[in-house]
Design a protein around this motif. Structure first.
Motif, mmCIF file in Angstrom:
data_model
loop_
_atom_site.group_PDB
_atom_site.id
_atom_site.type_symbol
_atom_site.label_atom_id
_atom_site.label_comp_id
_atom_site.label_asym_id
_atom_site.label_seq_id
_atom_site.Cartn_x
_atom_site.Cartn_y
_atom_site.Cartn_z
ATOM 1 N N ALA A 9 48.906 53.899 41.279
ATOM 2 C CA ALA A 9 48.764 53.145 40.034
ATOM 3 C C ALA A 9 47.738 53.772 39.093
ATOM 4 O O ALA A 9 46.609 54.063 39.505
ATOM 5 N N TYR A 23 50.414 49.536 38.414
ATOM 6 C CA TYR A 23 51.636 50.335 38.421
ATOM 7 C C TYR A 23 51.361 51.771 37.992
ATOM 8 O O TYR A 23 50.425 52.048 37.246
ATOM 9 N N ASP A 25 52.794 54.957 35.910
ATOM 10 C CA ASP A 25 53.663 55.203 34.762
ATOM 11 C C ASP A 25 53.536 56.665 34.375
ATOM 12 O O ASP A 25 52.444 57.145 34.074
ATOM 13 N N SER A 49 52.792 51.873 45.757
ATOM 14 C CA SER A 49 53.414 52.936 44.959
ATOM 15 C C SER A 49 53.180 54.307 45.579
ATOM 16 O O SER A 49 53.953 55.247 45.344
ATOM 17 N N PRO A 68 55.592 50.225 40.511
ATOM 18 C CA PRO A 68 54.599 49.161 40.645
ATOM 19 C C PRO A 68 54.111 49.000 42.083
ATOM 20 O O PRO A 68 54.793 49.363 43.039
ATOM 21 N N ASP A 69 52.914 48.438 42.220
ATOM 22 C CA ASP A 69 52.471 47.862 43.482
ATOM 23 C C ASP A 69 52.945 46.406 43.456
ATOM 24 O O ASP A 69 52.541 45.641 42.570
ATOM 25 N N SER A 76 47.647 45.438 43.217
ATOM 26 C CA SER A 76 48.081 44.214 42.537
ATOM 27 C C SER A 76 47.458 42.975 43.167
ATOM 28 O O SER A 76 47.022 42.987 44.320
#
Length: 279
Positions: A9, A23, A25, A49, A68-69, A76
């Motif tokens: 993340a 998350y 990206d 992730s 995502p987690d 998260s």
């Protein structure tokens, strides 16, 4: 494995309910356009992730990658209620996708992530460009499996996540890999230790409660990819390959257990990229 590698993340978003979703990206650098279509990777139970560490860079050449987690996992939040229903995980993803301006998704779900993906497909099929189960199934738990979910939840709450993942993770690998991939197994156990014990227990009970979604998988009007490992002792290939047809691709990874993203990343990426290129 360093602390940083326990999750990939590089961003976090606060949901309207106050919970945080961490998350990864692969979005472009500042000034570059951001595609409204994304490749979304959902990890398995007691993972994060970081399960996708061997594949994200190669997939990024074929589109924006979001990993995502899931709630209770990685970086998260772990909401204070139980169970975590698959539909709740799916809505977390829906809200995150809207926040990121994602309008179309090529969705890949590993194990638990596959259960979440099926719930997402049932609720938001219009967002799907394609759909893939990776070592997962549309079938519900049988009675024995449901009993095992109850035992897992009790053990997690009584003894914590450490002993649980120490017992779980080696079973995810093919028998031949338990010695040859001992370091990788240790790494996956460390990722698992980052899971909230209460969150893992709530997730186990949510998996127990999930319905049969074979019909959802059959009726999806998008290309579907089903990936299984020949040596998977958790979800047998027959339980992954439950549908067939002109828009369904079945891929059996020889020699892999339940963790092809770690056990056979080259084979897995080859199948994923070929599928993405076919869309």
């Amino acid at each position: 494995m360093t602390k940083k590698q326990l999750s990939l993340a590089n961003n976090a978003f606060q949901l309207p309910n106050g919970q945080t979703i961490a998350y990864y990206d692969s979005k472009p650098q500042a000034g570059e356009s951001v595609d409204d279509t994304a490749i979304v990777l959902l990890h398995g139970f007691c993972g994060s992730s970081a399960y996708w560490v061997e594949v994200v860079s190669q997939l990024s050449a074929h589109g924006r990658v979001i990993a995502p987690d899931l709630r209770g996992h990685g970086g998260s939040s772990a909401p204070d209620h139980s169970p975590y229903e698959m539909e709740q995980f799916a809505e977390d993803l829906f809200v995150l996708a809207r926040e990121l301006g994602i309008e179309r998704i090529s969705l890949f779900g590993h194990s638990l992530g596959g259960y979440v993906s099926l719930a997402f497909a049932e609720r938001h099929p219009e967002l799907l460009k394609s759909f893939a189960l990776v070592h997962s199934t549309a079938k519900p738990d049988g009675e024995e499996a449901k009993g095992n979910r109850d035992k897992a939840a009790k053990a997690l709450l009584a003894d914590g996540v450490g002993p649980f993942v120490e017992g779980l993770v080696p079973k995810l690998f093919a028998p031949d890999h338990k010695e040859t991939m001992a370091a990788a197994i240790t790494d996956m156990i460390e990722i698992g230790r980052g899971t909230s014990a209460a969150g893992a227990a709530a997730t186990a009970l949510g998996m127990k409660a999930r319905p049969d979604r074979t019909g959802v998988l059959e009726q999806l009007n998008v290309p579907r990819l089903l990936i299984a490992g020949s040596e998977d002792g958790v979800i047998a290939p027959a339980n992954t390959f439950t549908v067939d047809g002109p828009h369904v691709t079945q891929a059996l990874l020889e020699g892999s257990g339940h963790m092809s993203m770690i056990e056979a990343p080259e084979q897995l990426v080859e199948e994923m990229v070929a599928f993405l290129k076919s869309l």
